[in-house]
Design an enzyme around this catalytic site. Structure first.
Site, short mmCIF file in Angstrom:
data_model
loop_
_atom_site.label_atom_id
_atom_site.label_comp_id
_atom_site.label_asym_id
_atom_site.label_seq_id
_atom_site.Cartn_x
_atom_site.Cartn_y
_atom_site.Cartn_z
N SER A 1 -11.68 38.25 -9.77
CA SER A 1 -12.12 39.78 -9.07
C SER A 1 -10.93 40.34 -8.62
O SER A 1 -11.02 41.52 -8.44
CB SER A 1 -13.33 39.45 -8.06
OG SER A 1 -14.61 39.14 -8.76
N THR A 2 -9.86 39.66 -8.43
CA THR A 2 -8.75 40.34 -8.10
C THR A 2 -8.27 41.50 -9.01
O THR A 2 -7.65 42.37 -8.73
CB THR A 2 -7.56 39.56 -7.73
OG1 THR A 2 -7.26 38.67 -8.71
CG2 THR A 2 -7.73 38.56 -6.36
#
Length: 583
Positions: free
Chosen positions: A306-307
């Protein structure tokens, strides 16, 4: 006396009485004989004088040349330098403050001249009393070989040399050499690298130095013992030691397979600290664990989870097709090509862009990417350097992987960090570009000024997009998954990433994750980007093992311990003027 004898005697008397030439004997013949003898003596004396003069002149020339040699440096009068000049010198490596990271120390190596060995068996037995690690068969073969030179043991200690000298073994000797010494051990191993037994760079910045021409000079014999200017790196050894300590402790604490982290100056692209564990001791690289060789920060590629939503959101905002005030329906999962895309903590309702970021919605992020389109998504990620090989001084850099053909399903999964593998360092560099006003700077392990950075910076997003991303990062740290990274006074912002671990191209089904946290501080005017990852952790702060429970606390600990060293002053109160007082 016989008749013949009397005749010979009379002829002889007649010859001398007439001077030998038919003339009467007298002073004239004697004077001629004496004059001839004097002339011969004079000629002999002249010859001796000439010979003595020649010898004197020769000795004067030799003496003059010896004086000339004595007053001239050895390099100017000899094609083969003295012993010290045969040693290949390497420049010291120092950190940004001048602290030594690598230097040369003098040592000796043991060799044998087999043709001078009297008794190979006895010589071997004696050497083993000092060097028990010698291989008996290999050493005996060397001692009895027909060659005139054989290495027996490289880089001895002074004590070992002294003990071998005391043995008095004929046919063995010592040759001076240089050995590379790394005072900080494994603290900066993957950055500094190491050299082989012949003092040639094998990895890290040691290899970079050789690639700049030192190895070529050594190959043709153009090396000397002259002190070279040290190579100054961008890293701060104090901060590096702190980062390394946090990673080692976190790997043990969270029972993980590996961990890594980097601190990057967002305005210059300088790497202030970077480490990956497990690692190795460059003083004894051969004894390191197998996994210690890999620099996971730059030479390992991972799905960053999710970065990547940071980049998808920035792409959508920068395109102008999405605004912070826009909303997307995240009520139902997305079903495509036999796959179901859903949210980990689904709200099952319409979400605004800040809410999509805060709740890390896969559905909302995928819909923002769909608005922009696949070609624009590829172009944007390439612009940020996430899909191409990173350009930096460190030799160990791996090329990211991506699908050969981007289809709709690829675009959706890549929007939230699955389907593309890149290096953690590249992720941090791309994040820095979104924090510094929109300028992409290739990372460097050498000092770089702000002016030098501005000269090579490339604008990748609008300044307004950078401002909006800083706002979203701060909101997520305060209200979302980054709460455990907060450090009072330093306004931390960031985004977590929890990705399913990929092994041999497949997602493992035992629940192991690759967790990361990308942050910046102080978020109102970012100076540094900090990224951490923890590979396959079995636990976290609250008992779980998502990124918010292990990767985020790692960032908090790093900022807490490094901010003062980096010159960042804390601010308290709404306007930053309040002081924290403890009683």
């Amino acid at each position: 006396m016989s008749f013949l004898s009397r005749i010979m005697d009379l002829k002889s008397k007649a010859h001398f009485s007439h001077g030998g030439n038919g003339r009467p004997a007298g002073a004239t013949g004697g004077t001629a004989f004496q004059g001839h003898r004097k002339r011969s003596a004079a000629q002999a004396r002249s010859r001796v004088a000439v010979i003595m003069a020649c010898f004197g002149l020769a000795y004067c020339v030799i003496g003059g040349r010896l004086v000339q040699y004595a007053m001239t440096t050895s390099e100017a009068v000899s094609s083969i330098g003295p012993a010290d000049n045969l040693l290949a010198s390497r420049p010291d490596i120092v950190d940004r403050n001048g602290e030594i990271l690598a230097t040369d120390i003098r040592t000796v190596s043991l060799y044998a001249e087999p043709h001078k060995i009297v008794d190979a068996d006895e010589a071997l037995e004696r050497l083993q009393t000092v060097l028990p690690e010698l291989d008996p068969r290999a050493t005996y073969k060397k001692l009895t070989s027909k060659s005139r030179f054989q290495w027996l043991q490289r880089q001895l200690t002074p004590k070992q040399q002294s003990r071998i000298l005391a043995l008095g073994i004929p046919g063995v000797g010592f040759r001076p050499e240089k050995r590379r010494f790394y005072p900080s051990g494994s603290t900066a191993a993957h950055i500094v690298g190491y050299v082989n037994i012949d003092n040639r760079g094998i990895a890290g910045m040691e290899r970079y130095i050789d690639n700049q021409g030192l190895a070529d000079l050594a190959a043709i014999g153009m090396t000397s013992d002259a002190k070279m200017e040290p190579v100054r790196l961008s890293i701060d050894l104090r901060v590096q030691a702190m980062l390394h300590d946090v990673l080692v402790n976190s790997m043990q604490k969270y029972e993980a397979e590996a961990a890594g982290g980097v601190i990057l100056d967002v305005h210059t692209g300088e790497v202030l600290a970077m480490a990956s564990v497990p690692d190795y001791d460059p003083n004894n690289p051969a004894e390191s664990a197998k996994d210690g060789w890999l620099n996971r920060m730059s030479d390992g590629t991972f799905e960053m989870g999710s970065t990547f939503k940071i980049f998808t959101t920035a792409m959508a905002l920068d395109s102008g097709k999405v605004k912070l005030s826009d909303s997307f329906d995240a009520t139902n999962p997305i079903r495509i090509g036999g796959f179901t895309i859903k949210d980990f903590h689904g709200k099952r309702r319409v979400l605004t862009v800040p809410e999509i970021f805060r709740y890390s919605s896969n559905i909302g992020t995928a819909k923002m990417a769909d608005v922009v389109g696949i070609p624009a998504q590829q172009e944007f990620l390439t612009r940020l350097g996430l899909l191409t090989k990173m350009q930096t001084e460190l030799p160990e850099v791996k090329t990211p992987t991506q699908p050969r053909e981007w289809k709709k399903i690829n675009s959706i999964t890549i929007s939230f960090g699955h389907g593309v593998s890149t290096t953690p360092l590249q992720t941090a560099v791309a994040g820095a570009a979104l924090m510094n006003g929109g300028k992409y700077l290739p990372p460097t392990f050498l000092p770089r000024s702000r002016d030098e950075a501005d000269a090579i910076a490339q604008a990748v997003v609008k300044p307004r997009t950078s401002d909006e991303m800083r706002y979203l990062m701060r909101v997520n740290a305060i209200e979302g998954s980054g709460k455990r990274a907060l450090v009072p006074g330093f306004n931390v912002g960031g985004k977590t990433g929890t990705a399913d671990k990929v092994v041999n191209g497949r997602y493992v089904k035992n629940g192991l994750n690759f967790n990361a946290f990308l942050s910046a501080f102080p978020i109102d005017d970012p100076q540094y980007v900090v990224l951490t990852f923890i590979d396959a952790p079995k636990t976290g702060e609250g008992g779980g093992r998502t990124a918010g429970l292990n990767a985020a606390p790692m960032v908090g600990e790093i900022i807490r311990r490094s901010a003062a060293l980096l010159g960042v002053k804390p601010k308290f109160g709404e306007d930053g003027s309040a002081l924290l007082v403890s009683y």
